[in-house]
Structures are given as C-alpha cells and as structure tokens.
Design a protein around this motif. Structure first.
Motif, PDB file in Angstrom:
ATOM      1  N   HIS A   1      34.293  57.800  39.896  1.00 26.64           N
ATOM      2  CA  HIS A   1      33.549  56.863  40.737  1.00 26.64           C
ATOM      3  C   HIS A   1      34.369  56.083  41.771  1.00 26.64           C
ATOM      4  N   CYS A   2      35.688  56.070  41.668  1.00 21.65           N
ATOM      5  CA  CYS A   2      36.457  55.124  42.489  1.00 21.65           C
ATOM      6  C   CYS A   2      37.492  55.749  43.428  1.00 21.65           C
ATOM      7  N   VAL A   3      38.305  56.661  42.930  1.00 23.51           N
ATOM      8  CA  VAL A   3      39.460  57.097  43.726  1.00 23.51           C
ATOM      9  C   VAL A   3      39.106  58.075  44.847  1.00 23.51           C
ATOM     10  N   ARG A   4      37.874  58.522  44.895  1.00 21.05           N
ATOM     11  CA  ARG A   4      37.444  59.321  46.041  1.00 21.05           C
ATOM     12  C   ARG A   4      37.603  58.501  47.328  1.00 21.05           C
ATOM     13  N   CYS A   5      37.286  57.229  47.242  1.00 26.73           N
ATOM     14  CA  CYS A   5      37.373  56.338  48.404  1.00 26.73           C
ATOM     15  C   CYS A   5      38.560  55.372  48.326  1.00 26.73           C
ATOM     16  N   HIS A   6      39.139  55.224  47.147  1.00 30.93           N
ATOM     17  CA  HIS A   6      40.247  54.277  46.945  1.00 30.93           C
ATOM     18  C   HIS A   6      41.404  54.983  46.234  1.00 30.93           C
ATOM     19  N   GLY A   7      41.829  56.095  46.823  1.00 30.83           N
ATOM     20  CA  GLY A   7      42.905  56.876  46.232  1.00 30.83           C
ATOM     21  C   GLY A   7      43.956  57.243  47.261  1.00 30.83           C
ATOM     22  N   GLU A   8      44.685  58.310  46.972  1.00 33.06           N
ATOM     23  CA  GLU A   8      45.794  58.714  47.834  1.00 33.06           C
ATOM     24  C   GLU A   8      45.323  59.156  49.222  1.00 33.06           C
ATOM     25  N   GLU A   9      44.250  59.935  49.281  1.00 30.20           N
ATOM     26  CA  GLU A   9      43.796  60.468  50.571  1.00 30.20           C
ATOM     27  C   GLU A   9      43.018  59.441  51.385  1.00 30.20           C
ATOM     28  N   LYS A  10      42.090  58.766  50.768  1.00 30.39           N
ATOM     29  CA  LYS A  10      41.297  57.720  51.418  1.00 30.39           C
ATOM     30  C   LYS A  10      41.620  56.421  50.728  1.00 30.39           C
ATOM     31  N   HIS A  11      41.687  55.338  51.482  1.00 25.60           N
ATOM     32  CA  HIS A  11      41.831  54.018  50.855  1.00 25.60           C
ATOM     33  C   HIS A  11      41.082  52.986  51.671  1.00 25.60           C
ATOM     34  N   LYS A  12      39.771  53.042  51.497  1.00 24.73           N
ATOM     35  CA  LYS A  12      38.892  52.104  52.191  1.00 24.73           C
ATOM     36  C   LYS A  12      39.260  50.679  51.810  1.00 24.73           C
TER      37      LYS A  12
ATOM     38  N   ASP B   1      41.858  49.329  52.562  1.00 26.54           N
ATOM     39  CA  ASP B   1      43.290  49.394  52.249  1.00 26.54           C
ATOM     40  C   ASP B   1      43.523  49.222  50.749  1.00 26.54           C
ATOM     41  N   LEU B   2      42.539  49.642  49.951  1.00 29.56           N
ATOM     42  CA  LEU B   2      42.609  49.504  48.499  1.00 29.56           C
ATOM     43  C   LEU B   2      42.759  50.873  47.855  1.00 29.56           C
ATOM     44  N   ARG B   3      43.761  50.966  47.011  1.00 34.70           N
ATOM     45  CA  ARG B   3      43.955  52.165  46.209  1.00 34.70           C
ATOM     46  C   ARG B   3      43.919  51.781  44.744  1.00 34.70           C
ATOM     47  N   LEU B   4      43.218  52.598  43.961  1.00 31.68           N
ATOM     48  CA  LEU B   4      43.098  52.354  42.527  1.00 31.68           C
ATOM     49  C   LEU B   4      43.715  53.487  41.718  1.00 31.68           C
TER      50      LEU B   4
ATOM     51  N   LEU C   1      46.692  49.101  42.311  1.00 32.30           N
ATOM     52  CA  LEU C   1      45.631  48.199  41.852  1.00 32.30           C
ATOM     53  C   LEU C   1      46.070  46.744  42.003  1.00 32.30           C
ATOM     54  N   LEU C   2      47.290  46.465  41.546  1.00 32.37           N
ATOM     55  CA  LEU C   2      47.783  45.088  41.597  1.00 32.37           C
ATOM     56  C   LEU C   2      48.084  44.641  43.021  1.00 32.37           C
ATOM     57  N   LYS C   3      48.413  45.584  43.877  1.00 27.81           N
ATOM     58  CA  LYS C   3      48.660  45.263  45.290  1.00 27.81           C
ATOM     59  C   LYS C   3      47.380  44.778  45.958  1.00 27.81           C
ATOM     60  N   GLY C   4      46.250  45.330  45.537  1.00 29.47           N
ATOM     61  CA  GLY C   4      44.968  44.916  46.091  1.00 29.47           C
ATOM     62  C   GLY C   4      44.650  45.607  47.401  1.00 29.47           C
TER      63      GLY C   4
ATOM     64  N   ASP D   1      36.156  37.772  34.680  1.00 25.79           N
ATOM     65  CA  ASP D   1      35.196  36.916  35.379  1.00 25.79           C
ATOM     66  C   ASP D   1      35.713  36.439  36.732  1.00 25.79           C
ATOM     67  N   LYS D   2      37.017  36.484  36.946  1.00 28.42           N
ATOM     68  CA  LYS D   2      37.603  36.075  38.220  1.00 28.42           C
ATOM     69  C   LYS D   2      38.117  37.273  39.020  1.00 28.42           C
ATOM     70  N   SER D   3      37.728  38.473  38.620  1.00 31.18           N
ATOM     71  CA  SER D   3      38.197  39.687  39.277  1.00 31.18           C
ATOM     72  C   SER D   3      37.154  40.223  40.250  1.00 31.18           C
ATOM     73  N   LEU D   4      37.561  40.386  41.489  1.00 31.51           N
ATOM     74  CA  LEU D   4      36.665  40.904  42.527  1.00 31.51           C
ATOM     75  C   LEU D   4      36.141  42.291  42.165  1.00 31.51           C
ATOM     76  N   MET D   5      36.977  43.096  41.547  1.00 30.13           N
ATOM     77  CA  MET D   5      36.559  44.437  41.142  1.00 30.13           C
ATOM     78  C   MET D   5      35.356  44.373  40.195  1.00 30.13           C
TER      79      MET D   5
END
Length: 156
Positions: free
Chosen positions: A56-67, A69-72, A78-81, A99-103
């Motif tokens: 569900h996530c790294v298709r858009c937030h991975g090595e090839e794509k990082h919408k 500027d977020l990579r998971l 992940l910690l870089k944000g 509860d305080k995590s944007l993700m």
C-alpha cells in the motif's frame, strides 16, 4: 567522618542531580532506541508491517517514486520524513507515540486533506482496521525495521 563543607555539599547535590537526570533520560529513551534492533520488533515488522508497506505505501513512497519527498522503504528514510506543501521538512512518525504521528493520522482518514492511501475516484482505499492497528502498534514499538528495503508488491 566530618561534616561536608558548603562547597562539598553543593558538589554532591549537583553530581547526584546530574546522575539522576542522565539515568532518567536513558530509561525514558532506551525502549525507543532498542526498538530498532529488538529481534521481536524486527520479527513483528517482517511478519505484519512489511506486507502493508509493500502493498500500500512504497509504490508512491519508495525508491522509484517519493511523493512529498517521503520514502518509507527503509527506517532511515521513514525517520527522515518528507516535505509539506510549502517544501518544509515534515516528520511523519513520532516514535512511541502513534497519536502524534502524521502517518497514523493519514492512514486513519481523520483529516480530509491527508488520506493515505489516497482515495481513487471517490472510492476509499483506506487500510483495514487491523492494518491500521498494526501500524499503530509498530509506531508505538519505536518502528523497528528489517535489514533490507521494502519493495512494492503490486504495480498500478
């Protein structure tokens, strides 16, 4: 043994307070620091979290794509944000505090401006309650991660 001088008393109080603060800091941060290396945490990640991120996530937030500027795909990324709409750095996880995590806010669809995975053509792509609960638990554990990057399992 004689009485301590005023200077010795102050030094003793200061050194005791410093030691107490140092120990308190280690005790409160230790679970988060260890979570990344904890064998049980990594096992939890591999069994339950990696499949969610891969599907569900790294298709858009991975090595090839990082919408945004977020990579998971790695813990370091992940910690870089990512970056917000104004190109400012944006933290996405607050280790130990879902509860305080944007993700977690994004996957819970509690904010219409940020819903992940994003709805398609007015159809919700929201994760299941079980998947959301898994990711909350993972963040609460300190977001332990496996050694190899997460790769997408499906293509769009």
């Amino acid at each position: 043994m004689g009485r301590l001088t005023k200077g010795q008393q102050n030094w003793l109080i200061l050194s005791t307070a410093t030691a107490a603060l140092a120990i308190g800091g280690v005790l409160t941060r230790a679970p988060m620091a260890r979570a990344a290396d904890d064998a049980k945490g990594v096992q939890f990640f591999e069994a339950k979290v990696r499949p969610i991120l891969a599907e569900h996530c790294v298709r858009c937030h991975g090595e090839e794509k990082h919408k945004g500027d977020l990579r998971l795909d790695t813990r370091e990324n992940l910690l870089k944000g990512g970056k917000d709409d104004n190109d400012k750095p944006q933290k996405v996880v607050e280790l130990g505090n879902p509860d305080k995590s944007l993700m977690i806010e994004a996957i819970g669809y509690k904010n219409e401006d940020i819903q992940m995975p994003p709805p398609k053509k007015k159809v919700s792509q929201k994760l299941t309650d079980e998947q959301i609960s898994t990711l909350k638990e993972w963040v609460k554990m300190g977001a332990p991660y496996g050694a190899k990057p997460v790769e997408a399992t499906t293509k769009e």
